[in-house]
Design an enzyme around this catalytic site. Sequence first.
Site, short mmCIF file in Angstrom:
data_model
loop_
_atom_site.label_atom_id
_atom_site.label_comp_id
_atom_site.label_asym_id
_atom_site.label_seq_id
_atom_site.Cartn_x
_atom_site.Cartn_y
_atom_site.Cartn_z
CG HIS A 1 -2.18 -0.96 1.22
ND1 HIS A 1 -2.57 -1.26 2.30
CD2 HIS A 1 -3.06 -0.97 0.38
CE1 HIS A 1 -3.83 -1.93 2.02
NE2 HIS A 1 -4.08 -1.59 0.75
CB CYS B 1 -2.80 0.54 8.35
SG CYS B 1 -1.36 0.14 7.61
N1 ARG Z 1 -3.70 -6.95 6.43
C1 ARG Z 1 -4.17 -5.77 5.70
C2 ARG Z 1 -4.02 -5.97 4.22
O1 ARG Z 1 -3.08 -6.67 3.66
C3 ARG Z 1 -3.37 -4.77 6.14
C4 ARG Z 1 -3.99 -3.55 5.77
C5 ARG Z 1 -3.09 -2.28 6.19
N2 ARG Z 1 -3.41 -1.18 5.88
C6 ARG Z 1 -2.67 -0.05 5.29
N3 ARG Z 1 -3.42 0.96 5.19
N4 ARG Z 1 -1.67 -0.24 4.69
O2 ARG Z 1 -5.02 -5.59 3.54
#
Ligand code: ARG
Length: 281
Positions: free
Chosen positions: A179, A274
Site C-alpha cells: 500500500h 493504517c
Molecule cells: N492485512 C491488511 C491487508 O493486507 C493490512 C492493511 C494495512 N493497511 C494499510 N493502510 N496499509 O490488507
Amino acid sequence: MTHTAIEQTSNDDRIARPRRFLMCRPTYFDVTYSINPWMDPNVPTSADTGLAQWKGLHDAYVALGHDVALIEPVPGLPDMVFAANGATVVDGKVLVARFRHHQRADESRAYLDWFRAAGWAEVRQAESFNEGEGDFLYVGGELLAGCGFRSDLRGHHEAQEFFGIPVLSLTLVDPRFYHLDTALSVLGPGEVMYYPQAFSPDSRRRLAERFPDAILADEATAAMFGLNALSDGRHVLLPERAVELVGPQLRERGYVPIGIDLTELLKAGGNAKCCTLELRG
Ligand code: ARG
C-alpha cells in the site's frame, strides 16, 4: 517572505491542526489468511494485545486534541481495524473502497453504512480496485495514489473524476510495501517522507521532481513500518523503534515524533496510519 522567515516557518512553527479520525477497535483481530508478506497465519496473535496497543494509539490522538469516531467492528473481518482502507475522504466527499482480495470485500458495506448513517451526503463505492487511504494520500489539493498491488490505475482515474483534484499515480514494486501508506508518509502540505526503492524508477523520478526536499527513508525504517506514520502537521505518530531511525530528521524539520507500539497489528502488515482514516470536511 525572506529566506530566514521561510526557514523559521519550516523549523519552529509547526502547527497541529485538530483532525477528525475514524478508527475501528480490533475486537476480532487475527491473522487467518495471508494477503501480504507480513501475514503468517501460523504465527499466534492476541486480540487482547492488539486491542491494548490500538487503545494506546486511540488515546494518543485524543490527548493531542483530535476527535476520534468509531466504526463498529464486524465478526469475520479481522483486518477491519485498518480503517485507512475503508474509504478516501476529501472535502466532504467519500469514495468507499473496493478491495482487491475477497477476504476484505465485505468491509466496504460496513463503511458505506457508517458514512450514510453519519449523514455524509456524497458517498459511493468505487467501481475499480481502490483500497482507500491505504493507497490514496491527500497532500493538499492533490492525491498521491499507489498501484501495483491493490488499487489500480482505473481506480486512480476514478478518484480523480470523483474528487475533481489531480491524482499523481505512483507504482509500487516491493510486495512488502503493498500500500502507498507503507512506503510514503505525508507530513504536511507538500511535505513527505518515503522509501525510494519501494517505487518503480519512473515513479521515483516523479517523486524526486515533485518533492525535492522530501525525507528519504532507508530500508530499515520502511521495514519496521516507520513510514506508516500519521502526522497532524506537528506530531508524527509512528512505531517506537522507528523513532530512533527517522526521529532526528523529523525533529530537524520541526516535527515532534511520538512512538507508538503496535507490534501486534504489524503481524497483519499494518501500523498507526493504517488504523486511521482522516475525515476531511
Ligand atoms: N492485512 C491488511 C491487508 O493486507 C493490512 C492493511 C494495512 N493497511 C494499510 N493502510 N496499509 O490488507
